[in-house]
Write a protein that holds these residues in place. Structure first.
Motif, mmCIF file in Angstrom:
data_model
loop_
_atom_site.group_PDB
_atom_site.id
_atom_site.type_symbol
_atom_site.label_atom_id
_atom_site.label_comp_id
_atom_site.label_asym_id
_atom_site.label_seq_id
_atom_site.Cartn_x
_atom_site.Cartn_y
_atom_site.Cartn_z
ATOM 1 N N ARG A 16 -66.680 69.093 -13.835
ATOM 2 C CA ARG A 16 -66.849 67.871 -14.628
ATOM 3 C C ARG A 16 -65.866 67.836 -15.792
ATOM 4 O O ARG A 16 -65.326 66.795 -16.131
ATOM 5 C CB ARG A 16 -68.284 67.805 -15.145
ATOM 6 N N TYR A 17 -65.634 68.973 -16.402
ATOM 7 C CA TYR A 17 -64.763 69.078 -17.573
ATOM 8 C C TYR A 17 -63.290 68.923 -17.198
ATOM 9 O O TYR A 17 -62.515 68.347 -17.935
ATOM 10 C CB TYR A 17 -65.018 70.421 -18.254
ATOM 11 N N ASP A 18 -62.923 69.443 -16.034
ATOM 12 C CA ASP A 18 -61.544 69.365 -15.547
ATOM 13 C C ASP A 18 -61.403 68.080 -14.731
ATOM 14 O O ASP A 18 -61.858 68.003 -13.596
ATOM 15 C CB ASP A 18 -61.229 70.585 -14.687
ATOM 16 N N LYS A 19 -60.784 67.090 -15.309
ATOM 17 C CA LYS A 19 -60.706 65.769 -14.676
ATOM 18 C C LYS A 19 -59.896 65.765 -13.376
ATOM 19 O O LYS A 19 -59.968 64.819 -12.612
ATOM 20 C CB LYS A 19 -60.099 64.755 -15.654
ATOM 21 N N SER A 20 -59.132 66.825 -13.110
ATOM 22 C CA SER A 20 -58.352 66.877 -11.871
ATOM 23 C C SER A 20 -59.220 67.255 -10.665
ATOM 24 O O SER A 20 -58.817 67.061 -9.527
ATOM 25 C CB SER A 20 -57.187 67.859 -12.006
ATOM 26 N N ILE A 21 -60.402 67.785 -10.911
ATOM 27 C CA ILE A 21 -61.317 68.145 -9.823
ATOM 28 C C ILE A 21 -62.186 66.932 -9.523
ATOM 29 O O ILE A 21 -62.846 66.391 -10.400
ATOM 30 C CB ILE A 21 -62.188 69.362 -10.211
ATOM 31 N N THR A 22 -62.183 66.499 -8.293
ATOM 32 C CA THR A 22 -62.941 65.302 -7.917
ATOM 33 C C THR A 22 -64.125 65.605 -7.016
ATOM 34 O O THR A 22 -64.951 64.733 -6.766
ATOM 35 C CB THR A 22 -62.024 64.283 -7.219
ATOM 36 N N ILE A 23 -64.206 66.831 -6.507
ATOM 37 C CA ILE A 23 -65.311 67.217 -5.634
ATOM 38 C C ILE A 23 -66.121 68.298 -6.348
ATOM 39 O O ILE A 23 -65.579 69.322 -6.753
ATOM 40 C CB ILE A 23 -64.804 67.750 -4.282
ATOM 41 N N TYR A 24 -67.415 68.039 -6.507
ATOM 42 C CA TYR A 24 -68.279 68.997 -7.181
ATOM 43 C C TYR A 24 -68.856 69.971 -6.164
ATOM 44 O O TYR A 24 -69.323 69.562 -5.097
ATOM 45 C CB TYR A 24 -69.404 68.272 -7.916
ATOM 46 N N PRO A 25 -68.848 71.283 -6.492
ATOM 47 C CA PRO A 25 -69.298 72.309 -5.541
ATOM 48 C C PRO A 25 -70.818 72.470 -5.496
ATOM 49 O O PRO A 25 -71.355 73.527 -5.789
ATOM 50 C CB PRO A 25 -68.615 73.574 -6.065
ATOM 51 N N TYR A 26 -71.539 71.391 -5.159
ATOM 52 C CA TYR A 26 -72.992 71.490 -5.050
ATOM 53 C C TYR A 26 -73.368 72.337 -3.846
ATOM 54 O O TYR A 26 -72.683 72.352 -2.840
ATOM 55 C CB TYR A 26 -73.618 70.108 -4.894
ATOM 56 N N GLY A 27 -74.489 73.029 -3.945
ATOM 57 C CA GLY A 27 -74.982 73.829 -2.838
ATOM 58 C C GLY A 27 -76.267 74.526 -3.234
ATOM 59 O O GLY A 27 -76.834 74.285 -4.310
ATOM 60 N N GLU A 28 -76.709 75.425 -2.385
ATOM 61 C CA GLU A 28 -77.950 76.157 -2.654
ATOM 62 C C GLU A 28 -77.863 76.978 -3.935
ATOM 63 O O GLU A 28 -78.822 77.045 -4.700
ATOM 64 C CB GLU A 28 -78.292 77.060 -1.472
ATOM 65 N N LYS A 29 -76.724 77.611 -4.173
ATOM 66 C CA LYS A 29 -76.582 78.452 -5.366
ATOM 67 C C LYS A 29 -76.669 77.632 -6.647
ATOM 68 O O LYS A 29 -77.272 78.068 -7.632
ATOM 69 C CB LYS A 29 -75.274 79.234 -5.326
#
Length: 71
Positions: A16-29
């Motif tokens: 969220r903080y790094d605007k260049s990342i557009t895919i969030y690593p959601y998962g079980e962890k």
């Protein structure tokens, strides 16, 4: 980004903080981390980050490696 910043895991906050990342690593962890924070807050009867105000400050605090204090 959806959800409460207070319960977000570091990898989600980093994305969220790094605007260049557009895919969030959601998962079980990430779900387990968030659930653990909620459970810690319920069982300890203490706020997670009592002295941190605002989403940006909380994000920087967690990304610096800080976690709730053990009880």
């Amino acid at each position: 980004f959806k959800g409460n910043v207070k319960y977000s895991p570091p990898e989600i906050l980093r994305a969220r903080y790094d605007k260049s990342i557009t895919i969030y690593p959601y998962g079980e962890k990430t779900d387990v981390y968030s659930y653990g924070l909620m459970l810690w807050e319920l069982l300890s009867l203490k706020p997670l980050f009592p002295n941190i105000k605002g989403k940006e400050d909380l994000t920087k605090y967690v990304l610096a490696g800080h976690r709730p204090a053990p009880t």
